[in-house]
Design an enzyme around this catalytic site. Structure first.
Site, PDB file in Angstrom:
ATOM      1  CB  CYS A   1      13.476  40.524 -11.612  1.00 45.77           C
ATOM      2  SG  CYS A   1      14.837  41.558 -12.123  1.00 45.77           S
ATOM      3  N   PRO A   2      12.518  40.099  -8.481  1.00 43.62           N
ATOM      4  CG  PRO A   2      11.316  41.063  -6.707  1.00 43.62           C
ATOM      5  CD  PRO A   2      11.372  39.851  -7.611  1.00 43.62           C
TER       6      PRO A   2
END
Length: 101
Positions: A39-40
């Site tokens: 992530c992201p």
């Protein structure tokens, strides 16, 4: 330390098999494979491709980063998209999002 009311027989009983969750909606119109990415990146991939499906359609994001379990629903709240449901996969999770606008 002993616990009252709990016997060895109760502790040895097998747990019931987990019941798989039934899909809560129609199959996804688009599947974004973000497995193996931190992530992201799954959020960025979702934000880039969400306009490829019509309003009301479901998008599935496949991710195996634990942070995606909080980031994808948070992104949906922030962007007013519907987070429909989460499924556990053999590797990671599938997040289903309904495009609202």
């Amino acid at each position: 330390m002993r616990f009252r009311g709990r016997t060895r027989r109760e502790a040895a009983e097998p747990l019931p098999a987990p019941v798989p969750e039934a899909p809560a909606g129609p199959p996804p119109a688009l599947v974004i494979d973000a497995l193996g990415r931190k992530c992201p990146i799954p959020i960025i991939m979702l934000a880039e491709r969400i306009r490829e499906v019509p309003v009301g359609a479901i998008i599935a994001v496949l991710a195996d980063d634990v942070a995606a379990r909080t980031d994808v629903p948070a992104w949906c709240r922030m962007k007013s998209q519907d987070f429909v449901w989460e499924e556990t996969l053999p590797r990671g999770w599938g997040f289903h999002i309904r495009r609202t606008y």
